[in-house]
Design an enzyme around this catalytic site. Structure first.
Site, mmCIF file in Angstrom:
data_model
loop_
_atom_site.group_PDB
_atom_site.id
_atom_site.type_symbol
_atom_site.label_atom_id
_atom_site.label_comp_id
_atom_site.label_asym_id
_atom_site.label_seq_id
_atom_site.Cartn_x
_atom_site.Cartn_y
_atom_site.Cartn_z
ATOM 1 N N CYS A 108 -54.735 3.863 50.811
ATOM 2 C CA CYS A 108 -55.519 2.761 51.392
ATOM 3 C C CYS A 108 -54.865 2.175 52.652
ATOM 4 O O CYS A 108 -55.513 1.428 53.384
ATOM 5 C CB CYS A 108 -55.749 1.664 50.361
ATOM 6 S SG CYS A 108 -56.641 2.244 48.914
ATOM 7 N N HIS A 127 -57.474 -4.832 54.336
ATOM 8 C CA HIS A 127 -58.019 -3.779 53.473
ATOM 9 C C HIS A 127 -58.908 -4.446 52.431
ATOM 10 O O HIS A 127 -58.573 -5.491 51.885
ATOM 11 C CB HIS A 127 -56.870 -3.013 52.816
ATOM 12 C CG HIS A 127 -57.323 -2.081 51.749
ATOM 13 N ND1 HIS A 127 -58.339 -1.174 51.953
ATOM 14 C CD2 HIS A 127 -56.920 -1.911 50.466
ATOM 15 C CE1 HIS A 127 -58.536 -0.494 50.841
ATOM 16 N NE2 HIS A 127 -57.689 -0.922 49.929
ATOM 17 N N ASN A 185 -64.130 -0.773 47.565
ATOM 18 C CA ASN A 185 -62.881 -0.312 48.191
ATOM 19 C C ASN A 185 -63.085 1.121 48.690
ATOM 20 O O ASN A 185 -63.191 2.041 47.884
ATOM 21 C CB ASN A 185 -61.759 -0.382 47.146
ATOM 22 C CG ASN A 185 -60.414 0.054 47.703
ATOM 23 O OD1 ASN A 185 -60.327 0.610 48.801
ATOM 24 N ND2 ASN A 185 -59.371 -0.193 46.940
HETATM 25 O O1 UT7 Z 1 -56.643 -0.329 47.434
HETATM 26 C C1 UT7 Z 1 -55.508 -0.882 46.843
HETATM 27 C C2 UT7 Z 1 -55.552 -0.645 45.429
HETATM 28 N N1 UT7 Z 1 -56.359 -1.449 44.583
HETATM 29 C C3 UT7 Z 1 -56.256 -2.766 44.406
HETATM 30 O O2 UT7 Z 1 -55.732 -3.493 45.210
HETATM 31 C C4 UT7 Z 1 -56.774 -3.306 43.125
HETATM 32 C C5 UT7 Z 1 -55.830 -4.318 42.559
HETATM 33 N N2 UT7 Z 1 -56.179 -4.841 41.229
HETATM 34 C C6 UT7 Z 1 -57.331 -5.501 40.985
HETATM 35 O O3 UT7 Z 1 -58.159 -5.688 41.860
HETATM 36 C C7 UT7 Z 1 -57.504 -6.096 39.611
HETATM 37 O O4 UT7 Z 1 -56.297 -6.029 38.902
HETATM 38 C C8 UT7 Z 1 -58.623 -5.393 38.782
HETATM 39 C C9 UT7 Z 1 -59.960 -5.736 39.405
HETATM 40 C C10 UT7 Z 1 -58.412 -3.893 38.792
HETATM 41 C C11 UT7 Z 1 -58.610 -5.897 37.357
HETATM 42 O O5 UT7 Z 1 -58.796 -7.305 37.313
HETATM 43 P P1 UT7 Z 1 -57.972 -8.173 36.268
HETATM 44 O O6 UT7 Z 1 -58.428 -9.574 36.436
HETATM 45 O O7 UT7 Z 1 -56.516 -7.903 36.563
HETATM 46 O O8 UT7 Z 1 -58.454 -7.620 34.884
HETATM 47 P P2 UT7 Z 1 -57.590 -6.913 33.745
HETATM 48 O O9 UT7 Z 1 -57.131 -5.588 34.186
HETATM 49 O O10 UT7 Z 1 -56.550 -7.870 33.297
HETATM 50 O O11 UT7 Z 1 -58.651 -6.715 32.600
HETATM 51 C C12 UT7 Z 1 -59.171 -7.794 31.866
HETATM 52 C C13 UT7 Z 1 -60.141 -7.291 30.810
HETATM 53 C C14 UT7 Z 1 -59.602 -6.172 29.930
HETATM 54 O O12 UT7 Z 1 -60.087 -6.405 28.624
HETATM 55 P P3 UT7 Z 1 -59.115 -6.991 27.470
HETATM 56 O O13 UT7 Z 1 -58.015 -5.983 27.350
HETATM 57 O O14 UT7 Z 1 -58.636 -8.318 27.992
HETATM 58 O O15 UT7 Z 1 -60.010 -7.093 26.279
HETATM 59 C C15 UT7 Z 1 -60.276 -4.930 30.444
HETATM 60 O O16 UT7 Z 1 -60.454 -3.928 29.469
HETATM 61 O O17 UT7 Z 1 -61.305 -6.752 31.443
HETATM 62 C C16 UT7 Z 1 -61.608 -5.463 30.872
HETATM 63 N N3 UT7 Z 1 -62.231 -4.645 31.913
HETATM 64 C C17 UT7 Z 1 -63.563 -4.628 32.132
HETATM 65 N N4 UT7 Z 1 -64.575 -5.275 31.556
HETATM 66 C C18 UT7 Z 1 -65.818 -5.058 32.035
HETATM 67 C C19 UT7 Z 1 -61.632 -3.804 32.796
HETATM 68 N N5 UT7 Z 1 -62.544 -3.259 33.602
HETATM 69 C C20 UT7 Z 1 -63.756 -3.745 33.228
HETATM 70 C C21 UT7 Z 1 -65.058 -3.564 33.675
HETATM 71 N N6 UT7 Z 1 -66.054 -4.235 33.064
HETATM 72 N N7 UT7 Z 1 -65.358 -2.747 34.714
#
Ligand code: UT7
Length: 319
Positions: free
Chosen positions: A113, A246, A276
């Site tokens: 990225c 980005h 993204n």
């Molecule tokens: O290009 C550079 C690379 N990418 C980035 O910069 C991305 C960086 N990271 C992020 O943007 C965020 O960390 C994410 C968007 C990927 C995740 O957001 P988060 O607020 O950190 O969520 P999380 O990973 O802590 O997940 C929270 C919950 C989990 O459920 P439990 O374990 O709490 O029950 C996940 O299983 O959300 C669940 N979850 C979803 N639920 C519905 C994960 N993906 C989804 C989804 N829909 N698509």
């Protein structure tokens, strides 16, 4: 002093749009979850028969038109991509052939990225110290082909697209400085670990990510690289006209803007519409804001990228 200036931009998004609602019919997710966690509403997805070089070609043709040039005026092509058409030849060489050009050098840069920032820095350095006069710098990606569409933690985050910039040698800036960084000790937090061996794919061919770790690291390094770029020139944060970050997550973008004390009105945001698009996200956003008139000649713009590797960097440019 020799500098390089941006004299044209172009971009291209595949026709097919996939909304969060569309995804929620296929996997266990919702528009509410995706939008509140990332700011994404939709993404574009390439057609079966579209290649990364096809997306790059359309963006490049528009950039050449904007610059009033033809492909034969270009003597350097640098393509940033993590999703090349094939292992080799480079997507840049394939693009060169599709453009009908044959001058100078063409090669790919792979910094995920951060790829576009790396590609701009590479082209700028080669033009300032070498003989190249006009460069085509492209970020082009088809991430939809390296996503596991059953993994809701990753597949909702990415999209396909391409953006292109024409750089020309000039005696006035232009690009004021570029700032590249990498820390390979974090190579496992965002990767497509598969490789080809003996005719077989070994390991997963799909993107894997430790989203929380990437998030925290991204906020940290993006803040640091802004300070580094401005300090080098003794520029105050308030002097920046536009930030083009980005486009991975609106919460990362807002955190960087807060750190800069910058209003979100001065930040170009496309993550809601494009998701993204990795190396394509910055040139896509740049082209949008150039064409709708937000970015004007004389404006001071900071572009910043972050991604797998772990890599990050910035380009400070006077338009
Ligand atoms: O290009 C550079 C690379 N990418 C980035 O910069 C991305 C960086 N990271 C992020 O943007 C965020 O960390 C994410 C968007 C990927 C995740 O957001 P988060 O607020 O950190 O969520 P999380 O990973 O802590 O997940 C929270 C919950 C989990 O459920 P439990 O374990 O709490 O029950 C996940 O299983 O959300 C669940 N979850 C979803 N639920 C519905 C994960 N993906 C989804 C989804 N829909 N698509």
């Amino acid at each position: 002093m020799i500098y390089t200036r941006i004299i044209g931009t172009g971009s291209y998004l595949p026709a097919q749009v996939v909304t969060n609602e569309d995804l929620s019919k296929r996997i266990d997710t919702s528009d509410e979850w995706i939008f509140s966690r990332t700011g994404i509403k939709q993404r574009h997805v390439a057609a079966e028969d579209e290649l990364t070089s096809d997306l790059a070609l359309k963006a490049s043709t528009r950039a050449l038109e904007a610059a009033g040039l033809t492909a034969s005026d270009i003597d350097l092509i640098v393509v940033a991509t993590t999703t090349p058409d094939m292992i080799f030849p480079s997507t840049a060489c394939i693009l060169q052939a599709k453009l009908g050009a044959s001058n100078g050098a063409a090669f790919d840069v792979q910094a995920v990225c951060s790829g576009f920032v790396y590609a701009m820095a590479t082209a700028d350095a080669l033009m300032r110290t070498g003989t190249y006069r006009r460069a085509l710098v492209v970020g082009a990606e088809i991430y939809s082909r390296i996503l596991n569409w059953e993994d809701r933690t990753t597949c909702v985050l990415f999209g396909d697209g391409a953006g292109a910039v024409i750089l020309e040698r000039s005696d006035r800036p232009g690009i004021l400085s570029t700032h590249l960084h990498a820390d390979g000790s974090h190579r496992d937090i965002l990767s497509v670990p598969g490789s080809i061996r003996n005719g077989q794919v070994c390991g997963s061919p799909f993107l894997t990510m430790d989203g929380n770790t990437v998030f925290k690291l991204a906020v940290k390094v993006l803040g640091e690289v802004v300070d580094e770029a401005l300090a080098q020139h003794g520029i105050e944060r308030s002097q920046l006209d536009w930030l083009i970050p980005h486009q991975a997550n609106i919460r990362i973008i807002q955190a960087t803007a807060r750190r800069l004390g910058m209003s979100m009105d001065k930040v170009v945001v496309t993550v809601d519409q494009h998701a993204n698009t990795s190396a394509a996200s910055i040139p896509l956003a740049l082209d949008l804001a150039m064409r709708d008139g937000r970015i004007q000649p004389g404006h001071l713009v900071l572009m910043q990228g972050v991604g797998g590797g772990f890599t990050w960097g910035a380009v400070l440019v006077r338009i």
